[in-house]
Design a protein around this motif. Sequence first.
Motif, PDB file in Angstrom:
ATOM      1  N   PHE A  42       0.842  -1.191   0.000  1.00 13.32           N
ATOM      2  CA  PHE A  42       0.000   0.000   0.000  1.00 13.32           C
ATOM      3  C   PHE A  42       0.879   1.244   0.000  1.00 13.32           C
ATOM      4  O   PHE A  42       1.918   1.277   0.667  1.00 13.32           O
ATOM      5  N   TYR A  43       0.435   2.305  -0.706  1.00 11.64           N
ATOM      6  CA  TYR A  43       1.158   3.575  -0.784  1.00 11.64           C
ATOM      7  C   TYR A  43       0.183   4.714  -0.510  1.00 11.64           C
ATOM      8  O   TYR A  43      -0.955   4.685  -0.981  1.00 11.64           O
ATOM      9  N   SER A  44       0.647   5.725   0.211  1.00 14.19           N
ATOM     10  CA  SER A  44      -0.223   6.858   0.518  1.00 14.19           C
ATOM     11  C   SER A  44      -0.449   7.770  -0.687  1.00 14.19           C
ATOM     12  O   SER A  44      -1.471   8.440  -0.770  1.00 14.19           O
ATOM     13  N   GLY A  45       0.487   7.789  -1.623  1.00 16.13           N
ATOM     14  CA  GLY A  45       0.369   8.643  -2.798  1.00 16.13           C
ATOM     15  C   GLY A  45       0.037   7.865  -4.057  1.00 16.13           C
ATOM     16  O   GLY A  45       0.181   6.645  -4.118  1.00 16.13           O
ATOM     17  N   GLU A  46      -0.391   8.586  -5.055  1.00 14.39           N
ATOM     18  CA  GLU A  46      -0.607   7.981  -6.368  1.00 14.39           C
ATOM     19  C   GLU A  46       0.729   7.581  -6.966  1.00 14.39           C
ATOM     20  O   GLU A  46       1.779   8.060  -6.543  1.00 14.39           O
ATOM     21  N   ASP A  47       0.678   6.708  -7.939  1.00 12.36           N
ATOM     22  CA  ASP A  47       1.873   6.254  -8.658  1.00 12.36           C
ATOM     23  C   ASP A  47       2.915   5.651  -7.717  1.00 12.36           C
ATOM     24  O   ASP A  47       4.116   5.777  -7.942  1.00 12.36           O
ATOM     25  N   TYR A  48       2.446   5.015  -6.624  1.00 11.06           N
ATOM     26  CA  TYR A  48       3.315   4.253  -5.723  1.00 11.06           C
ATOM     27  C   TYR A  48       4.339   5.135  -5.009  1.00 11.06           C
ATOM     28  O   TYR A  48       5.456   4.730  -4.766  1.00 11.06           O
ATOM     29  N   HIS A  49       3.935   6.338  -4.652  1.00 11.10           N
ATOM     30  CA  HIS A  49       4.788   7.278  -3.924  1.00 11.10           C
ATOM     31  C   HIS A  49       4.241   7.470  -2.512  1.00 11.10           C
ATOM     32  O   HIS A  49       3.154   7.030  -2.190  1.00 11.10           O
ATOM     33  N   GLY A  50       5.017   8.157  -1.708  1.00  9.96           N
ATOM     34  CA  GLY A  50       4.595   8.483  -0.349  1.00  9.96           C
ATOM     35  C   GLY A  50       4.928   7.381   0.627  1.00  9.96           C
ATOM     36  O   GLY A  50       5.761   6.515   0.373  1.00  9.96           O
ATOM     37  N   SER A  51       4.250   7.396   1.768  1.00  9.22           N
ATOM     38  CA  SER A  51       4.450   6.371   2.786  1.00  9.22           C
ATOM     39  C   SER A  51       3.962   5.033   2.259  1.00  9.22           C
ATOM     40  O   SER A  51       2.981   4.975   1.522  1.00  9.22           O
ATOM     41  N   SER A  52       4.642   3.960   2.663  1.00 15.63           N
ATOM     42  CA  SER A  52       4.225   2.642   2.198  1.00 15.63           C
ATOM     43  C   SER A  52       4.149   1.670   3.363  1.00 15.63           C
ATOM     44  O   SER A  52       4.725   1.898   4.431  1.00 15.63           O
ATOM     45  N   TRP A  53       3.411   0.598   3.140  1.00 20.79           N
ATOM     46  CA  TRP A  53       3.257  -0.455   4.133  1.00 20.79           C
ATOM     47  C   TRP A  53       2.998  -1.755   3.400  1.00 20.79           C
ATOM     48  O   TRP A  53       2.231  -1.786   2.432  1.00 20.79           O
ATOM     49  N   GLU A  54       3.644  -2.831   3.837  1.00 26.17           N
ATOM     50  CA  GLU A  54       3.452  -4.145   3.239  1.00 26.17           C
ATOM     51  C   GLU A  54       2.680  -5.024   4.214  1.00 26.17           C
ATOM     52  O   GLU A  54       3.110  -5.261   5.340  1.00 26.17           O
TER      53      GLU A  54
END
Length: 119
Positions: A42-54
Motif C-alpha cells: 500500500f502507498y499513501s500517494g498515487e503512482d506508488y509514492h509516499g508512505s508505504s506499508w506491506e
Amino acid sequence: MKLRYWSVAAALSLTALLMPAADAAAAPPAGPPPCPGGSVCFYSGEDYHGSSWEWTANSGYHDLPPKLHDSVGSFVASTDACFINWQPKETRTVHNGDWRRSYKGDFGGKIDGVNAGHC
C-alpha cells in the motif's frame, strides 16, 4: 537588414532532435513496482509514492496504519485479499496481480483494514 533562412536540412535536423522527446512524453506509464509474493503493498500517494506499508496474507486481518487509514493512493497485490471499510461496512476483493496507480478517489479513500482471501 539581412534575412536569414533555415535550410531544409537544418529544419529536418531540428525536427529529428525534437521527435524523441515528444515520443518519450507520450509513452504509457510503466507498470507497478514489485511487491513480494503473498503480500499487498500500500502507498499513501498515487503512482506508488509516499508512505508505504506491506501487509502479508499469513498475518491475517490488520487495520491499516494511521498514515494509510482512509488514505490509500495506490496499491499492488501479490495475493488475494479483502479490503474492508467498517462504517458503513463495504468490502472489495483484490486478486493476485491486481494494482491501481490512482486509488484514493475510489475505495482507497475509505479502506480501514485488510484480510486474507476473498471477501
